[in-house]
Design a protein around this motif. Structure first.
Motif, PDB file in Angstrom:
ATOM      1  N   PHE A  55       0.913  -1.064  -0.083  1.00  0.00           N
ATOM      2  CA  PHE A  55       0.008  -0.077  -0.047  1.00  0.00           C
ATOM      3  C   PHE A  55       0.860   1.227   0.118  1.00  0.00           C
ATOM      4  O   PHE A  55       0.580   2.140  -0.737  1.00  0.00           O
ATOM      5  CB  PHE A  55      -0.890  -0.154   1.049  1.00  0.00           C
ATOM      6  N   PHE A  56       2.073   1.252   0.977  1.00  0.00           N
ATOM      7  CA  PHE A  56       2.890   2.439   0.815  1.00  0.00           C
ATOM      8  C   PHE A  56       3.491   2.618  -0.463  1.00  0.00           C
ATOM      9  O   PHE A  56       3.590   3.951  -0.828  1.00  0.00           O
ATOM     10  CB  PHE A  56       3.977   2.168   1.950  1.00  0.00           C
ATOM     11  N   ASP A  57       4.108   1.446  -0.985  1.00  0.00           N
ATOM     12  CA  ASP A  57       4.601   1.626  -2.431  1.00  0.00           C
ATOM     13  C   ASP A  57       3.484   2.122  -3.370  1.00  0.00           C
ATOM     14  O   ASP A  57       4.071   3.122  -4.156  1.00  0.00           O
ATOM     15  CB  ASP A  57       5.289   0.351  -2.907  1.00  0.00           C
ATOM     16  N   ALA A  58       2.463   1.834  -3.399  1.00  0.00           N
ATOM     17  CA  ALA A  58       1.571   2.208  -4.431  1.00  0.00           C
ATOM     18  C   ALA A  58       0.948   3.791  -4.277  1.00  0.00           C
ATOM     19  O   ALA A  58       0.654   4.353  -5.110  1.00  0.00           O
ATOM     20  CB  ALA A  58       0.391   1.143  -4.293  1.00  0.00           C
ATOM     21  N   ASN A  59       0.925   4.006  -2.938  1.00  0.00           N
ATOM     22  CA  ASN A  59      -0.004   5.222  -2.697  1.00  0.00           C
ATOM     23  C   ASN A  59       1.004   6.362  -1.944  1.00  0.00           C
ATOM     24  O   ASN A  59       0.680   7.671  -2.195  1.00  0.00           O
ATOM     25  CB  ASN A  59      -1.082   4.899  -1.707  1.00  0.00           C
ATOM     26  N   GLY A  60       2.268   5.983  -1.654  1.00  0.00           N
ATOM     27  CA  GLY A  60       3.328   7.076  -1.159  1.00  0.00           C
ATOM     28  C   GLY A  60       2.827   7.348   0.408  1.00  0.00           C
ATOM     29  O   GLY A  60       3.303   8.218   0.991  1.00  0.00           O
ATOM     30  N   TYR A  61       1.878   6.703   1.204  1.00  0.00           N
ATOM     31  CA  TYR A  61       1.476   7.110   2.451  1.00  0.00           C
ATOM     32  C   TYR A  61       0.888   5.760   3.010  1.00  0.00           C
ATOM     33  O   TYR A  61       0.541   4.922   2.444  1.00  0.00           O
ATOM     34  CB  TYR A  61       0.558   8.352   2.689  1.00  0.00           C
ATOM     35  N   LEU A  62       0.864   5.793   4.580  1.00  0.00           N
ATOM     36  CA  LEU A  62       0.288   4.884   5.252  1.00  0.00           C
ATOM     37  C   LEU A  62      -0.076   5.148   6.555  1.00  0.00           C
ATOM     38  O   LEU A  62       0.761   5.856   7.074  1.00  0.00           O
ATOM     39  CB  LEU A  62       1.593   3.536   5.282  1.00  0.00           C
ATOM     40  N   VAL A  63      -1.343   4.873   6.919  1.00  0.00           N
ATOM     41  CA  VAL A  63      -1.730   5.266   8.086  1.00  0.00           C
ATOM     42  C   VAL A  63      -1.679   4.269   9.216  1.00  0.00           C
ATOM     43  O   VAL A  63      -2.286   3.043   8.893  1.00  0.00           O
ATOM     44  CB  VAL A  63      -3.240   5.768   8.077  1.00  0.00           C
ATOM     45  N   LEU A  64      -1.003   4.345  10.185  1.00  0.00           N
ATOM     46  CA  LEU A  64      -0.850   3.230  11.171  1.00  0.00           C
ATOM     47  C   LEU A  64      -1.807   3.430  12.540  1.00  0.00           C
ATOM     48  O   LEU A  64      -1.232   4.334  13.135  1.00  0.00           O
ATOM     49  CB  LEU A  64       0.629   3.024  11.836  1.00  0.00           C
ATOM     50  N   GLU A  65      -2.904   3.046  12.436  1.00  0.00           N
ATOM     51  CA  GLU A  65      -4.181   3.382  13.318  1.00  0.00           C
ATOM     52  C   GLU A  65      -4.639   2.316  14.181  1.00  0.00           C
ATOM     53  O   GLU A  65      -4.956   1.305  13.509  1.00  0.00           O
ATOM     54  CB  GLU A  65      -4.810   3.980  12.969  1.00  0.00           C
ATOM     55  N   GLU A 190       9.993  16.204  -0.549  1.00  0.00           N
ATOM     56  CA  GLU A 190      11.071  16.014   0.102  1.00  0.00           C
ATOM     57  C   GLU A 190      11.855  14.852  -0.687  1.00  0.00           C
ATOM     58  O   GLU A 190      11.227  14.396  -1.827  1.00  0.00           O
ATOM     59  CB  GLU A 190      10.727  15.142   1.376  1.00  0.00           C
ATOM     60  N   PRO A 191      13.119  14.732  -0.665  1.00  0.00           N
ATOM     61  CA  PRO A 191      13.683  13.682  -1.607  1.00  0.00           C
ATOM     62  C   PRO A 191      13.336  12.430  -1.309  1.00  0.00           C
ATOM     63  O   PRO A 191      12.786  12.041  -0.137  1.00  0.00           O
ATOM     64  CB  PRO A 191      15.117  13.707  -1.131  1.00  0.00           C
ATOM     65  N   PRO A 192      13.382  11.260  -1.975  1.00  0.00           N
ATOM     66  CA  PRO A 192      13.037   9.787  -1.745  1.00  0.00           C
ATOM     67  C   PRO A 192      13.919   9.310  -0.568  1.00  0.00           C
ATOM     68  O   PRO A 192      13.421   8.255  -0.270  1.00  0.00           O
ATOM     69  CB  PRO A 192      13.256   9.207  -3.086  1.00  0.00           C
ATOM     70  N   SER A 193      15.016   9.888  -0.311  1.00  0.00           N
ATOM     71  CA  SER A 193      15.630   9.333   0.815  1.00  0.00           C
ATOM     72  C   SER A 193      15.026   9.807   2.162  1.00  0.00           C
ATOM     73  O   SER A 193      15.397   9.375   3.185  1.00  0.00           O
ATOM     74  CB  SER A 193      16.924  10.025   0.928  1.00  0.00           C
ATOM     75  N   CYS A 194      14.044  10.587   2.209  1.00  0.00           N
ATOM     76  CA  CYS A 194      13.471  11.161   3.447  1.00  0.00           C
ATOM     77  C   CYS A 194      12.014  10.353   3.654  1.00  0.00           C
ATOM     78  O   CYS A 194      11.046  10.350   2.762  1.00  0.00           O
ATOM     79  CB  CYS A 194      13.239  12.801   3.356  1.00  0.00           C
ATOM     80  N   HIS A 261       6.150   9.143   2.185  1.00  0.00           N
ATOM     81  CA  HIS A 261       7.154   9.057   1.367  1.00  0.00           C
ATOM     82  C   HIS A 261       7.733  10.138   1.200  1.00  0.00           C
ATOM     83  O   HIS A 261       6.988  11.403   1.172  1.00  0.00           O
ATOM     84  CB  HIS A 261       6.717   8.386  -0.017  1.00  0.00           C
ATOM     85  N   GLY A 262       9.034  10.479   0.996  1.00  0.00           N
ATOM     86  CA  GLY A 262       9.755  11.811   0.583  1.00  0.00           C
ATOM     87  C   GLY A 262       9.066  12.525  -0.447  1.00  0.00           C
ATOM     88  O   GLY A 262       9.399  13.836  -0.372  1.00  0.00           O
ATOM     89  N   ASN A 263       8.745  11.890  -1.351  1.00  0.00           N
ATOM     90  CA  ASN A 263       8.198  12.599  -2.647  1.00  0.00           C
ATOM     91  C   ASN A 263       6.874  12.912  -2.702  1.00  0.00           C
ATOM     92  O   ASN A 263       6.297  13.483  -3.910  1.00  0.00           O
ATOM     93  CB  ASN A 263       8.650  11.850  -4.048  1.00  0.00           C
ATOM     94  N   LEU A 264       6.082  12.275  -1.752  1.00  0.00           N
ATOM     95  CA  LEU A 264       4.509  12.679  -1.781  1.00  0.00           C
ATOM     96  C   LEU A 264       4.001  14.123  -1.612  1.00  0.00           C
ATOM     97  O   LEU A 264       4.586  14.609  -0.871  1.00  0.00           O
ATOM     98  CB  LEU A 264       3.810  11.860  -0.647  1.00  0.00           C
ATOM     99  N   VAL A 265       3.340  14.500  -2.630  1.00  0.00           N
ATOM    100  CA  VAL A 265       2.658  15.608  -2.689  1.00  0.00           C
ATOM    101  C   VAL A 265       1.676  15.734  -1.449  1.00  0.00           C
ATOM    102  O   VAL A 265       0.720  15.067  -1.561  1.00  0.00           O
ATOM    103  CB  VAL A 265       2.089  16.116  -3.744  1.00  0.00           C
ATOM    104  N   HIS A 266       1.787  16.432  -0.584  1.00  0.00           N
ATOM    105  CA  HIS A 266       0.722  16.628   0.640  1.00  0.00           C
ATOM    106  C   HIS A 266       0.649  17.969   1.267  1.00  0.00           C
ATOM    107  O   HIS A 266       1.482  18.947   0.908  1.00  0.00           O
ATOM    108  CB  HIS A 266       0.857  15.385   1.521  1.00  0.00           C
ATOM    109  N   HIS A 283      11.219  13.881  10.616  1.00  0.00           N
ATOM    110  CA  HIS A 283      11.637  13.575   9.372  1.00  0.00           C
ATOM    111  C   HIS A 283      13.023  12.840   9.456  1.00  0.00           C
ATOM    112  O   HIS A 283      14.126  13.215  10.096  1.00  0.00           O
ATOM    113  CB  HIS A 283      12.037  14.707   8.334  1.00  0.00           C
ATOM    114  N   LEU A 284      13.104  11.632   8.838  1.00  0.00           N
ATOM    115  CA  LEU A 284      14.399  10.749   8.808  1.00  0.00           C
ATOM    116  C   LEU A 284      15.052  10.497   7.519  1.00  0.00           C
ATOM    117  O   LEU A 284      14.215  10.581   6.401  1.00  0.00           O
ATOM    118  CB  LEU A 284      13.766   9.467   9.384  1.00  0.00           C
TER     119      LEU A 284
END
Length: 311
Positions: A55-65, A190-194, A261-266, A283-284
């Protein structure tokens, strides 16, 4: 909000989870900087399930709830209340905190705990128009380094256990922010490294300024880069425009974590409601084999501390 997978079954990370390094924060072609001794051993790999990683790879985000309990939420909120209570109420000392984001106070905050007020928080006399707890925009950018309560949470196993699944070898926190009720609209690139971690300290809804994201936008290349060098601080190209219809709201409960994900537009819309929406943001980056970009606004005197080091 889109349904998302939950659970923490150990699974091997797919190859696409390997971080990609680009020259915004990090430059993979350069030699690594001197690193401090490791803080902790690497936690067990595979804290995210294969479904969550997909899911994270496909969408660029993941909610842990849920991600963390009420005890952690209350500890961070209580500690911030103590820090604010210790501030002056205005005058000459208060005015020094009220600076535009692109000045020295902002850039020097990379390794400090600094307080940033709303643009119109101070009157002509240099004093706050409202109580300070209603006037602060955010606190940054090194709570995770200098405050014991925030450091305990930031370096906890809950946080560190996310990153082996993403194939980070030596993740380090490069900045932290405590965000309050009123914030301006931003679109982060952000860069994909972040990887960003957005920890909700209160329920976040469309009414009080929750996150919004464009799913799958992280698969596009970095569209804009902020540079700080001898020529000043500037963006390398005009800010892209986005159709609001592309964004989806990421409404979450208090204690939830949004992995970004570092490149996600949000973005996060301005909160005009009477309901506050506190959040703690980290940010890591993976510092293994990478060098800090000279154009990055964060100019550290010391290397960031790794939350673990892989063998």
């Amino acid at each position: 909000m889109q349904p998302q997978p939950t659970g923490t079954t150990e699974q091997p990370a797919p190859s696409h989870s390997s971080p990609h390094i680009v020259a915004y924060l990090l430059d993979s072609t350069s030699s690594p900087p001197p690193l401090p001794p490791p803080r902790a051993a690497m936690p067990p790999a595979g804290s995210l399930t294969a479904e969550q990683l997909s899911f994270f790879d496909a969408n660029g985000y993941l909610v842990l709830e849920p991600f963390s309990g009420e005890e952690d939420v209350q500890a961070l909120r209580d500690r911030m209340a103590e820090l604010i209570a210790g501030l002056d109420d205005g005058g000459a000392d208060g005015t020094q905190h009220h600076r535009m984001e692109m000045d020295d106070y902002y850039f020097n905050s990379a390794e400090n705990i600094s307080f940033f007020y709303e643009d119109k928080a101070f009157g002509d006399d240099g004093c706050l128009k409202q109580p300070k707890e209603l006037s602060i925009r955010f606190v940054g950018h090194a709570l995770h380094e200098h405050d014991p309560v925030f450091k305990k949470f930031s370096f906890s196993e809950n946080i560190s256990s996310i990153f082996p699944s993403l194939r980070y070898k030596r993740p380090a926190i490069v900045q932290s922010r405590y965000i309050f009720k009123i914030i301006h609209t931003y679109i982060h690139t952000e860069p994909p490294s972040c990887t960003g971690l957005w920890f909700a300290l209160e329920d976040a809804t469309v009414n009080n300024g929750c996150l919004w994201a464009i799913p799958r936008s992280h698969k596009n290349s970095l569209k804009i880069r902020m540079i700080k060098d001898e020529n000043g601080t500037y963006f390398d190209r005009p800010t892209p425009s986005y159709d609001h219809k592309e964004f989806v709201p990421l409404e979450v409960k208090s204690g939830s974590l949004v992995v970004i994900h570092g490149n996600l537009v949000h973005k996060s819309a301005e909160n005009l409601s009477p309901t506050s929406r506190h959040a703690f943001v980290l940010h890591l980056v993976d510092t293994e084999g990478c060098e800090w970009s000279k154009g990055n606004w964060i100019k550290r005197k010391t290397a960031p501390e790794a939350i673990y080091v892989s063998s």
